[in-house]
Design a protein around this motif. Structure first.
Motif, PDB file in Angstrom:
ATOM      1  N   LYS A 166       3.309  22.665   1.878  1.00 37.34           N
ATOM      2  CA  LYS A 166       3.009  23.896   1.124  1.00 37.34           C
ATOM      3  C   LYS A 166       1.811  23.685   0.201  1.00 37.34           C
ATOM      4  O   LYS A 166       1.023  24.602  -0.035  1.00 37.34           O
ATOM      5  N   ARG A 167       1.671  22.464  -0.305  1.00 31.06           N
ATOM      6  CA  ARG A 167       0.520  22.137  -1.152  1.00 31.06           C
ATOM      7  C   ARG A 167      -0.734  21.885  -0.316  1.00 31.06           C
ATOM      8  O   ARG A 167      -1.844  22.204  -0.728  1.00 31.06           O
ATOM      9  N   GLU A 168      -0.548  21.321   0.892  1.00 34.94           N
ATOM     10  CA  GLU A 168      -1.703  20.962   1.743  1.00 34.94           C
ATOM     11  C   GLU A 168      -2.359  22.174   2.396  1.00 34.94           C
ATOM     12  O   GLU A 168      -3.583  22.213   2.561  1.00 34.94           O
ATOM     13  N   ILE A 169      -1.559  23.132   2.817  1.00 31.91           N
ATOM     14  CA  ILE A 169      -2.109  24.310   3.502  1.00 31.91           C
ATOM     15  C   ILE A 169      -2.607  25.291   2.449  1.00 31.91           C
ATOM     16  O   ILE A 169      -1.826  25.721   1.586  1.00 31.91           O
ATOM     17  N   PRO A 170      -3.892  25.647   2.459  1.00 28.64           N
ATOM     18  CA  PRO A 170      -4.417  26.572   1.454  1.00 28.64           C
ATOM     19  C   PRO A 170      -3.589  27.858   1.373  1.00 28.64           C
ATOM     20  O   PRO A 170      -3.164  28.401   2.388  1.00 28.64           O
ATOM     21  N   GLU A 171      -3.385  28.314   0.159  1.00 26.70           N
ATOM     22  CA  GLU A 171      -2.512  29.457  -0.082  1.00 26.70           C
ATOM     23  C   GLU A 171      -2.956  30.700   0.691  1.00 26.70           C
ATOM     24  O   GLU A 171      -2.139  31.413   1.260  1.00 26.70           O
ATOM     25  N   GLU A 172      -4.279  30.930   0.724  1.00 31.91           N
ATOM     26  CA  GLU A 172      -4.773  32.141   1.400  1.00 31.91           C
ATOM     27  C   GLU A 172      -4.530  32.081   2.913  1.00 31.91           C
ATOM     28  O   GLU A 172      -4.312  33.105   3.568  1.00 31.91           O
ATOM     29  N   ILE A 173      -4.550  30.867   3.479  1.00 32.09           N
ATOM     30  CA  ILE A 173      -4.287  30.703   4.912  1.00 32.09           C
ATOM     31  C   ILE A 173      -2.819  30.975   5.214  1.00 32.09           C
ATOM     32  O   ILE A 173      -2.489  31.705   6.150  1.00 32.09           O
ATOM     33  N   LEU A 174      -1.953  30.396   4.408  1.00 33.23           N
ATOM     34  CA  LEU A 174      -0.519  30.617   4.610  1.00 33.23           C
ATOM     35  C   LEU A 174      -0.158  32.093   4.426  1.00 33.23           C
ATOM     36  O   LEU A 174       0.642  32.651   5.192  1.00 33.23           O
ATOM     37  N   GLU A 175      -0.764  32.713   3.432  1.00 34.05           N
ATOM     38  CA  GLU A 175      -0.511  34.148   3.187  1.00 34.05           C
ATOM     39  C   GLU A 175      -0.951  34.988   4.371  1.00 34.05           C
ATOM     40  O   GLU A 175      -0.246  35.901   4.801  1.00 34.05           O
ATOM     41  N   TYR A 177      -1.311  34.046   7.510  1.00 33.52           N
ATOM     42  CA  TYR A 177      -0.462  33.771   8.675  1.00 33.52           C
ATOM     43  C   TYR A 177       0.899  34.454   8.551  1.00 33.52           C
ATOM     44  O   TYR A 177       1.370  35.118   9.485  1.00 33.52           O
ATOM     45  N   LEU A 178       1.516  34.321   7.391  1.00 34.36           N
ATOM     46  CA  LEU A 178       2.856  34.883   7.199  1.00 34.36           C
ATOM     47  C   LEU A 178       2.824  36.403   7.112  1.00 34.36           C
ATOM     48  O   LEU A 178       3.755  37.076   7.561  1.00 34.36           O
ATOM     49  N   ARG A 179       1.738  36.952   6.553  1.00 32.57           N
ATOM     50  CA  ARG A 179       1.624  38.413   6.477  1.00 32.57           C
ATOM     51  C   ARG A 179       1.583  39.018   7.873  1.00 32.57           C
ATOM     52  O   ARG A 179       2.255  40.010   8.167  1.00 32.57           O
ATOM     53  N   ARG A 180       0.788  38.398   8.773  1.00 36.47           N
ATOM     54  CA  ARG A 180       0.677  38.913  10.134  1.00 36.47           C
ATOM     55  C   ARG A 180       2.015  38.798  10.869  1.00 36.47           C
ATOM     56  O   ARG A 180       2.428  39.716  11.578  1.00 36.47           O
ATOM     57  N   ARG A 181       2.685  37.689  10.683  1.00 36.36           N
ATOM     58  CA  ARG A 181       4.001  37.536  11.320  1.00 36.36           C
ATOM     59  C   ARG A 181       4.971  38.611  10.824  1.00 36.36           C
ATOM     60  O   ARG A 181       5.777  39.128  11.592  1.00 36.36           O
ATOM     61  N   TYR A 213      13.312  24.901  16.498  1.00 35.99           N
ATOM     62  CA  TYR A 213      13.219  25.333  15.103  1.00 35.99           C
ATOM     63  C   TYR A 213      11.811  25.841  14.815  1.00 35.99           C
ATOM     64  O   TYR A 213      10.834  25.326  15.344  1.00 35.99           O
ATOM     65  N   GLY A 214      11.703  26.848  13.973  1.00 31.98           N
ATOM     66  CA  GLY A 214      10.398  27.371  13.606  1.00 31.98           C
ATOM     67  C   GLY A 214      10.459  28.840  13.245  1.00 31.98           C
ATOM     68  O   GLY A 214      11.533  29.444  13.154  1.00 31.98           O
ATOM     69  N   PHE A 215       9.267  29.433  13.055  1.00 35.00           N
ATOM     70  CA  PHE A 215       9.199  30.844  12.695  1.00 35.00           C
ATOM     71  C   PHE A 215       9.776  31.735  13.798  1.00 35.00           C
ATOM     72  O   PHE A 215      10.462  32.714  13.523  1.00 35.00           O
ATOM     73  N   SER A 216       9.480  31.389  15.061  1.00 30.99           N
ATOM     74  CA  SER A 216       9.947  32.229  16.175  1.00 30.99           C
ATOM     75  C   SER A 216      11.468  32.326  16.241  1.00 30.99           C
ATOM     76  O   SER A 216      12.016  33.432  16.283  1.00 30.99           O
ATOM     77  N   PRO A 217      12.194  31.182  16.269  1.00 28.78           N
ATOM     78  CA  PRO A 217      13.656  31.297  16.299  1.00 28.78           C
ATOM     79  C   PRO A 217      14.239  31.970  15.058  1.00 28.78           C
ATOM     80  O   PRO A 217      15.258  32.655  15.143  1.00 28.78           O
TER      81      PRO A 217
END
Length: 512
Positions: A166-175, A177-181, A213-217
C-alpha cells in the motif's frame, strides 16, 4: 417456415471473438448478422459505441436472438473495459439501451455476457493501464492480500506485506485502478438487474484470467450473493472464461431455436485430470467443464450410449502446468513424457468411439496457449484428423472448451438427424482445419520459431511495428510447410494477418 436470425455483438474484433461464432453457426441453417468490423475498434482503441448502437437499432427487426457482449456495448471492447475513464452514469446509459431493443422487438431473446475484469499477476501494460508495466505484479499481490484479509484468513506476514504494498504503489495509481473496478462492478450488478427485469433472458459472468484469491473472486462473491438474493441462479452462470463465450452463447441460441438439449459424455486422458485447477482459473477443471456444457444449452450424461457427442479432454497436470508457468516457457516449450496422462489409451479410446459410430471431439487443454504436440502426433498416426468431430487447443482451458463444445453441438445436431449435408460437412471441416492449423501449427510450432528470429526484423514479440505484412508472409510460409507435413488431407488455402500487430495471436482466413 419462420427464418431464425441471430444478431451477434462480439467482445472485440479479433478472430476468436468476431469470426469463430460465425463460422460455427454457418454450419447450420440459421442466419447470423454482425456489426461491421471497422466500427469495433482495435485493442486499446475502443469501438464507436454510438455507431454500434445505431447499427443494432436499425437491424433489430426480425432478429430472434441477440448474443451480446456487455463489455463491447458499454466500454467498446475487452481492453477498453480495463483502461477507460468512464463514470457509472455514462456506462449505465449505454447498458440500458437494451431495454429499447426489447421494446422494439417483443419476441427477442437476449443472451448476454459481461466479464469480471482481470488482474494479471505480471508487469505488462500490453492490455492494461500504462502503469501496469511497473506496478502490475504488486497490484495483483495487493488484490490477493485484500481478498485474504476480507476472508479473515490472511497471516500476519501477509498483512505486513499488504501494508508495505500500500505504501509502495502510488496512491493515485491505486485510486485509478480501484475506481475503475468499482465502476465495472456496479455495471455488473446493473446487468443482473436487467435479468430480473426480463430484459436479459440469460447471462454469463465469466472470470477473465482469474486466480483463487484477488479482486476478481472478491467481486464474484458479491455478485453471486446478489444473484442469490434475487433468486436468479438458474439464469445467471459464472465460471472461468472470456474469449470463447461468444461461441458458447451462439450454441445456446442454436439449441434454444432447435428446442434441444444435447447430452455430452466426458472422458479424460488422466484420472486426476478433472481435479486439476488450470492456470489462470479459479476452480477444478471438472467443474468448469460442466458449466461450459450447460451454458451452451446442453447436459452432462454418465451414459456414453445416450450422448449426442463424446467430449475427450486432455487435461493439464502438475508437469504441464510447471512447463507453462512462465512466459518464456511458451516460446521454448518441449514435448513431455508425462506419466500422469495416458495418451496412448486416450487415442485408442477416441478411435474406438469413432469406429462405434460416436461423434467424438477433443478438448486439448494440457498446455496453456497451444496444442499438446505428443497428442497431436498420435492422432495423426492413427489417421483421425478428419474423423474427429471437433478439436481445440488454444489459449486457456476455458477458451478451448467453449469453442469445442459449441462446434460439436451444432455439427452433431445435423449428424444425428442424418442431415449433415456436404455443404455443412465442408463448413465444419473448415473450422476443424482452422483449429489444427492455428492451435497446433501456429501456437505450438510456428509462433515459437518466428519469435526466436523476431529481433532480425528490428521489432518485438508484442509490437511488429511496420513489419506486420512481411512477418505475416513469413508465418504463412511456415504454416504452409506445416500443413504440407501434417495436414495435407485438408485441401484448403489460407491467408494470414496479425490482428493486434503482435505474435501472441494470429488471424488465419481459410478460403473455401
Amino acid at each position: 417456415m419462420e427464418k431464425w436470425r441471430i444478431m451477434y455483438i462480439p467482445l472485440d474484433e479479433r478472430p476468436c471473438n468476431y469470426e469463430f461464432p460465425k463460422m460455427i453457426i454457418d454450419i447450420s441453417d440459421i442466419d447470423m448478422i454482425r456489426p461491421p468490423k471497422e466500427i469495433l475498434g482495435c485493442k486499446k482503441k475502443p469501438a464507436d459505441v454510438d455507431k454500434l448502437w445505431e447499427w443494432m437499432r436499425q437491424n433489430i427487426e426480425g432478429i430472434t436472438h441477440l448474443v451480446v457482449s456487455i463489455d463491447m456495448l458499454v466500454y467498446g471492447g475487452i481492453v477498453p473495459s480495463r483502461i477507460h475513464q468512464k463514470q457509472v452514469e455514462e456506462c449505465l446509459s449505454k447498458l440500458l439501451r437494451l431495454r429499447e431493443l426489447k421494446k422494439a422487438n417483443n419476441n427477442l431473446k437476449i443472451f448476454a455476457f459481461n466479464l469480471i475484469v482481470r488482474t494479471p499477476s505480471y508487469n505488462s501494460s500490453e492490455e492494461e493501464p500504462d502503469y501496469y508495466k511497473e506496478f502490475g505484479e504488486r497490484i495483483f499481490r495487493f488484490g490477493a492480500f485484500t481478498d485474504k484479509i476480507d476472508l479473515n484468513i490472511a497471516t500476519e506476514e501477509e498483512i505486513k506485506e499488504f501494508n508495505a504494498l500500500k505504501r509502495e504503489i502510488p496512491e493515485e495509481i491505486l485510486e485509478d485502478y480501484l475506481r475503475r473496478r468499482e465502476v465495472n462492478h456496479k455495471i455488473n450488478l446493473s446487468v443482473v438487474d436487467l435479468v430480473k427485469e426480463n430484459v436479459i433472458d440469460f447471462l454469463i459472468i465469466p472470470m477473465d484470467d482469474s486466480s483463487k484469491y484477488g479482486f476478481s473472486p472478491m467481486e464474484r462473491r458479491k455478485i453471486m450473493k446478489y444473484i442469490d438474493e434475487l433468486d436468479l441462479t438458474d439464469r445467471i452462470y459464472s465460471y472461468p472464461g472470456a474469449d470463447e463465450v461468444g461461441c458458447t452463447l451462439t450454441a445456446r441460441a442454436f439449441n434454444d431455436i432447435k428446442g434441444v438439449k444435447p447430452a455430452v459424455f466426458t472422458r479424460y486422458s488422466s484420472e486426476n485430470g478433472k481435479n486439476v485447477i488450470p492456470l489462470l482459473e479459479d476452480r477444478r477443471l471438472g467443474e468448469t467443464v460442466k458449466y461450459q456444457i450447460i451454458a451452451g444449452g446442453g447436459i452432462v450424461t454418465e451414459d456414453s450410449e445416450k450422448a449426442d457427442f463424446i467430449l475427450m479432454i486432455n487435461p493439464p497436470s502438475e508437469i504441464t502446468q510447471q512447463i507453462g508457468d512462465s512466459w518464456n516457457s511458451y516460446l521454448t516449450r518441449r514435448d513431455v513424457g508425462d506419466p500422469e496422462r495416458n495418451l496412448n489409451e486416450f487415442v485408442e479410446a477416441i478411435k474406438d468411439y469413432i469406429e462405434k459410430g460416436k461423434n467424438c471431439s477433443v478438448a486439448d487443454v494440457a498446455f496453456l496457449n497451444g496444442a499438446d504436440n505428443s497428442l497431436m502426433k498420435l492422432i495423426k498416426k492413427y489417421g483421425l484428423f478428419k474423423k474427429v468431430l471437433s478439436y481445440g487447443g488454444w489459449n486457456t482451458s476455458a477458451n478451448t472448451l467453449g469453442t469445442v463444445i459449441a462446434h460439436s453441438m451444432v455439427s452433431s445436431f445435423y449428424i444425428n438427424r442424418d442431415n449433415f449435408t456436404e455443404d455443412r460437412k465442408e463448413r465444419s471441416y473448415r473450422f476443424l482445419f482452422l483449429r489444427y492449423l492455428e492451435d497446433w501449427g501456429y501456437q505450438y510450432e510456428v509462433r515459437t520459431k518466428v519469435a526466436k528470429e523476431i529481433d532480425k526484423y528490428g521489432v518485438s514479440y508484442f509490437d511488429l511495428g511496420e513489419k506486420e505484412k512481411i512477418i505475416s508472409e513469413v508465418i504463412k510460409g511456415e504454416l504452409e510447410k506445416f500443413k504440407k507435413e501434417n495436414l495435407n488431407e485438408f485441401d484448403y488455402e489460407f491467408d494470414v494477418y496479425m490482428p493486434w500487430n503482435r505474435l501472441f495471436e494470429v488471424g488465419i482466413e481459410v478460403k473455401k
